[in-house]
Design a protein around this motif. Structure first.
Motif, PDB file in Angstrom:
ATOM      1  N   MET A   1       0.843  -1.191   0.000  1.00 36.42           N
ATOM      2  CA  MET A   1       0.000   0.000   0.000  1.00 36.42           C
ATOM      3  C   MET A   1       0.874   1.235   0.000  1.00 36.42           C
ATOM      4  N   GLY A   2       0.387   2.311  -0.586  1.00 38.88           N
ATOM      5  CA  GLY A   2       1.128   3.557  -0.576  1.00 38.88           C
ATOM      6  C   GLY A   2       0.222   4.731  -0.244  1.00 38.88           C
ATOM      7  N   TYR A   3       0.780   5.731   0.430  1.00 37.10           N
ATOM      8  CA  TYR A   3       0.045   6.941   0.773  1.00 37.10           C
ATOM      9  C   TYR A   3       0.772   8.152   0.186  1.00 37.10           C
ATOM     10  N   LEU A   4       0.027   9.117  -0.270  1.00 33.02           N
ATOM     11  CA  LEU A   4       0.579  10.389  -0.712  1.00 33.02           C
ATOM     12  C   LEU A   4      -0.234  11.489  -0.045  1.00 33.02           C
ATOM     13  N   ARG A   5       0.419  12.329   0.759  1.00 31.81           N
ATOM     14  CA  ARG A   5      -0.276  13.386   1.487  1.00 31.81           C
ATOM     15  C   ARG A   5       0.253  14.743   1.046  1.00 31.81           C
ATOM     16  N   HIS A   6      -0.664  15.631   0.704  1.00 32.00           N
ATOM     17  CA  HIS A   6      -0.311  16.960   0.211  1.00 32.00           C
ATOM     18  C   HIS A   6      -0.201  17.922   1.386  1.00 32.00           C
ATOM     19  N   GLY A   7       0.962  18.540   1.543  1.00 33.02           N
ATOM     20  CA  GLY A   7       1.181  19.466   2.631  1.00 33.02           C
ATOM     21  C   GLY A   7       0.995  20.915   2.229  1.00 33.02           C
ATOM     22  N   ILE A   8       1.246  21.803   3.188  1.00 33.27           N
ATOM     23  CA  ILE A   8       1.064  23.243   2.995  1.00 33.27           C
ATOM     24  C   ILE A   8       2.362  23.956   3.364  1.00 33.27           C
ATOM     25  N   ALA A   9       2.813  24.846   2.514  1.00 34.51           N
ATOM     26  CA  ALA A   9       3.978  25.665   2.807  1.00 34.51           C
ATOM     27  C   ALA A   9       3.874  26.956   2.011  1.00 34.51           C
ATOM     28  N   ASP A  10       4.553  28.006   2.490  1.00 30.45           N
ATOM     29  CA  ASP A  10       4.447  29.312   1.834  1.00 30.45           C
ATOM     30  C   ASP A  10       5.093  29.325   0.461  1.00 30.45           C
ATOM     31  N   ASP A  11       6.261  28.686   0.330  1.00 27.62           N
ATOM     32  CA  ASP A  11       7.028  28.845  -0.899  1.00 27.62           C
ATOM     33  C   ASP A  11       7.184  27.569  -1.712  1.00 27.62           C
ATOM     34  N   HIS A  12       6.588  26.464  -1.248  1.00 26.24           N
ATOM     35  CA  HIS A  12       6.700  25.234  -2.028  1.00 26.24           C
ATOM     36  C   HIS A  12       5.574  24.264  -1.672  1.00 26.24           C
ATOM     37  N   ASP A  13       5.302  23.351  -2.571  1.00 26.69           N
ATOM     38  CA  ASP A  13       4.378  22.253  -2.312  1.00 26.69           C
ATOM     39  C   ASP A  13       5.140  21.107  -1.654  1.00 26.69           C
ATOM     40  N   VAL A  14       4.474  20.393  -0.772  1.00 24.89           N
ATOM     41  CA  VAL A  14       5.076  19.248  -0.098  1.00 24.89           C
ATOM     42  C   VAL A  14       4.161  18.048  -0.265  1.00 24.89           C
ATOM     43  N   PHE A  15       4.720  16.932  -0.706  1.00 24.70           N
ATOM     44  CA  PHE A  15       3.969  15.682  -0.800  1.00 24.70           C
ATOM     45  C   PHE A  15       4.705  14.624   0.022  1.00 24.70           C
ATOM     46  N   GLU A  16       4.071  14.165   1.075  1.00 26.55           N
ATOM     47  CA  GLU A  16       4.670  13.134   1.918  1.00 26.55           C
ATOM     48  C   GLU A  16       4.260  11.762   1.400  1.00 26.55           C
ATOM     49  N   ILE A  17       5.237  10.877   1.265  1.00 25.59           N
ATOM     50  CA  ILE A  17       4.933   9.519   0.808  1.00 25.59           C
ATOM     51  C   ILE A  17       5.193   8.527   1.935  1.00 25.59           C
ATOM     52  N   GLU A  18       4.374   7.498   1.971  1.00 25.56           N
ATOM     53  CA  GLU A  18       4.586   6.366   2.862  1.00 25.56           C
ATOM     54  C   GLU A  18       4.346   5.096   2.071  1.00 25.56           C
ATOM     55  N   MET A  19       5.190   4.102   2.294  1.00 27.03           N
ATOM     56  CA  MET A  19       5.047   2.821   1.605  1.00 27.03           C
ATOM     57  C   MET A  19       5.119   1.684   2.616  1.00 27.03           C
ATOM     58  N   PRO A  20       4.130   1.583   3.510  1.00 27.53           N
ATOM     59  CA  PRO A  20       4.153   0.507   4.497  1.00 27.53           C
ATOM     60  C   PRO A  20       3.940  -0.853   3.835  1.00 27.53           C
ATOM     61  N   THR A  21       4.710  -1.825   4.259  1.00 22.35           N
ATOM     62  CA  THR A  21       4.569  -3.183   3.744  1.00 22.35           C
ATOM     63  C   THR A  21       4.466  -4.133   4.922  1.00 22.35           C
ATOM     64  N   ASN A  22       3.728  -5.217   4.757  1.00 21.43           N
ATOM     65  CA  ASN A  22       3.567  -6.167   5.856  1.00 21.43           C
ATOM     66  C   ASN A  22       4.386  -7.433   5.610  1.00 21.43           C
ATOM     67  N   GLU A  23       4.184  -8.419   6.469  1.00 24.44           N
ATOM     68  CA  GLU A  23       4.999  -9.626   6.397  1.00 24.44           C
ATOM     69  C   GLU A  23       4.836 -10.387   5.081  1.00 24.44           C
ATOM     70  N   LEU A  24       3.729 -10.157   4.362  1.00 26.92           N
ATOM     71  CA  LEU A  24       3.515 -10.852   3.095  1.00 26.92           C
ATOM     72  C   LEU A  24       4.487 -10.377   2.021  1.00 26.92           C
ATOM     73  N   ALA A  25       5.078  -9.185   2.243  1.00 22.23           N
ATOM     74  CA  ALA A  25       6.009  -8.632   1.246  1.00 22.23           C
ATOM     75  C   ALA A  25       7.440  -8.625   1.758  1.00 22.23           C
ATOM     76  N   SER A  26       7.722  -9.406   2.807  1.00 18.40           N
ATOM     77  CA  SER A  26       9.024  -9.322   3.465  1.00 18.40           C
ATOM     78  C   SER A  26      10.196  -9.576   2.520  1.00 18.40           C
ATOM     79  N   ASN A  27      10.008 -10.396   1.498  1.00 15.53           N
ATOM     80  CA  ASN A  27      11.109 -10.679   0.573  1.00 15.53           C
ATOM     81  C   ASN A  27      10.940  -9.994  -0.779  1.00 15.53           C
ATOM     82  N   ARG A  28       9.953  -9.054  -0.842  1.00 10.85           N
ATOM     83  CA  ARG A  28       9.705  -8.374  -2.125  1.00 10.85           C
ATOM     84  C   ARG A  28       9.507  -6.865  -1.924  1.00 10.85           C
ATOM     85  N   MET A  29      10.046  -6.320  -0.835  1.00  6.73           N
ATOM     86  CA  MET A  29       9.759  -4.929  -0.491  1.00  6.73           C
ATOM     87  C   MET A  29      10.183  -3.954  -1.571  1.00  6.73           C
ATOM     88  N   ASN A  30      11.415  -4.083  -2.050  1.00  9.20           N
ATOM     89  CA  ASN A  30      11.880  -3.158  -3.087  1.00  9.20           C
ATOM     90  C   ASN A  30      11.072  -3.293  -4.366  1.00  9.20           C
TER      91      ASN A  30
END
Length: 235
Positions: A1-30
């Protein structure tokens, strides 16, 4: 699963990413991250403000993906501390500041949620952000308890509590600072968690926020965990 969160800043846009993986992907994370990553880039390009610089940000090794981000060119951006406190330690009494009413703030109406978000975002910019949509999404979860201070009908300060033991999103408007309102709100957060059987609380604080660190330290917090945020320009 992946998350993309749009942040707020005066002079630039910010997008935070998260790529949580569980035990089912332990040998295929990359492999999983390689599949998700191009979508992050494409979506950020579609959503970004063309008149601003854009940063894609990720917490270093939050999900064991530090090496992946480094290979993609991410570099150090910000440092945070996870401030922690045991509620088994005594809690100093803080008097209610005269002139405010501090109470649970359920934000039942859309108008209340908009007003809250507009005020909160004056104090939290960059990676730490909030939109009305995200607030409403969070309110639909198992527990979000907001404690706010009002001067008449005006919102002048607030803090949020989560079932994880978080006491976070503290803000106080400038004219109510140095009157112990921030300390009082934090104390109310402690009391809420104690009432619900929790003995440990935590929050994030930016390394450069000297005022915030001093406040937390005065409330009995320590700073044992350091979190690094990395960024990549995608203009």
């Amino acid at each position: 699963m992946g998350y993309l969160r749009h942040g707020i800043a005066d002079d630039h846009d910010v997008f935070e990413i998260e790529m949580p993986t569980n035990e089912l992907a332990s040998n295929r994370m990359n492999e999983v991250r390689m599949a998700l990553y191009p979508t992050f880039i494409n979506t950020s390009q579609k959503l970004r403000n063309p008149n601003k610089k854009t940063k894609l940000v990720a917490w270093r090794d939050f999900y064991g993906d530090g090496d992946f981000c480094k290979e993609k060119g991410f570099i150090p951006y910000q440092t945070y501390y996870k401030a922690q406190r045991s509620l088994e330690k005594p809690i100093s009494e803080v008097r209610t500041p005269v002139g405010v009413d501090v109470k649970y703030h359920p934000m039942e109406s859309k108008e209340e949620r908009i007003k809250y978000t507009e005020l909160e975002n004056q104090f939290y910019q960059g990676v730490v952000y909030r939109s009305v949509n995200m607030l409403e999404w969070m309110m639909g979860g198992p527990e979000l308890h907001t404690i706010s201070a009002f001067e008449g009908d005006e919102l002048v300060g607030s803090v949020m509590c989560w079932q994880t033991g978080a006491v976070e999103r503290l803000f106080v408007i400038p004219r109510w600072r140095n009157k112990e309102l921030g300390k009082f709100l934090i104390t109310k957060g402690f009391e809420y968690h104690l009432k619900n059987g929790r003995m440990n609380v935590e929050t994030l604080v930016n390394e450069l926020d000297e005022e915030g660190k001093l406040l937390l330290e005065s409330m009995g917090y320590s700073f044992p965990v350091k979190l690094e945020l990395f960024a990549l320009g995608i203009n």
